[in-house]
Enzyme design. Sequence first.
Site: not given
Length: 199
Positions: A24, A28
């Site tokens: 991530l 994100h």
Amino acid sequence: MQRASIAWRSEGRAIALIPTMGYLHPGHAGLIRRARSLVGRRGIVVVSIFVNPTQFAPSEDLAKYPRDLSRDRRLCQDNSVDALFLPSEESMYPGRITGAYSTYVTETCISQGMEGTSRPTHFQGVTTVVAKLFNCVLPHISVFGEKDFQQAAVIKRMTADLNFPIKIVIAPTTREADGLAMSSRNSYLSEDQRRAATC
């Protein structure tokens, strides 16, 4: 996951899902913030992390796809994610390795051309795993990034065609300071490739 979602729904709590393959980054985090704004403080934000083998061709980067679960957990914690869903390959595709898994979801129009030309099995893997995640998490809303334009269009069509009672939200692309779209695979780029990527 289903039991938890059914309990949240019975309490009248809205559920938002952000499906990811992990590694991530701030893009994100932007999807997570968007999901939170849509379900409110009382709602539930779920991030799934699953490196989906069915969307990779044999020649692609499944084995070396970047992974850092401890970093992913920190990003989710820092952004007040309520649940991190980490399904195993066996739970998502029981018996696939031995050939016992045989059900897939295929979109036959929007997935053709563009990326679908060079990766003919990719979108079937995407639609199958997203449909399964929808059935596991039972969200009211699911948030995707605009960066993966064709994927977002395919998911919207699948959701409509299969009557999933889910609102699909497409969030704007988050970019690096030089304009390059944030992506987990940016870590593959050499310095020269990274400079060239912005053209």
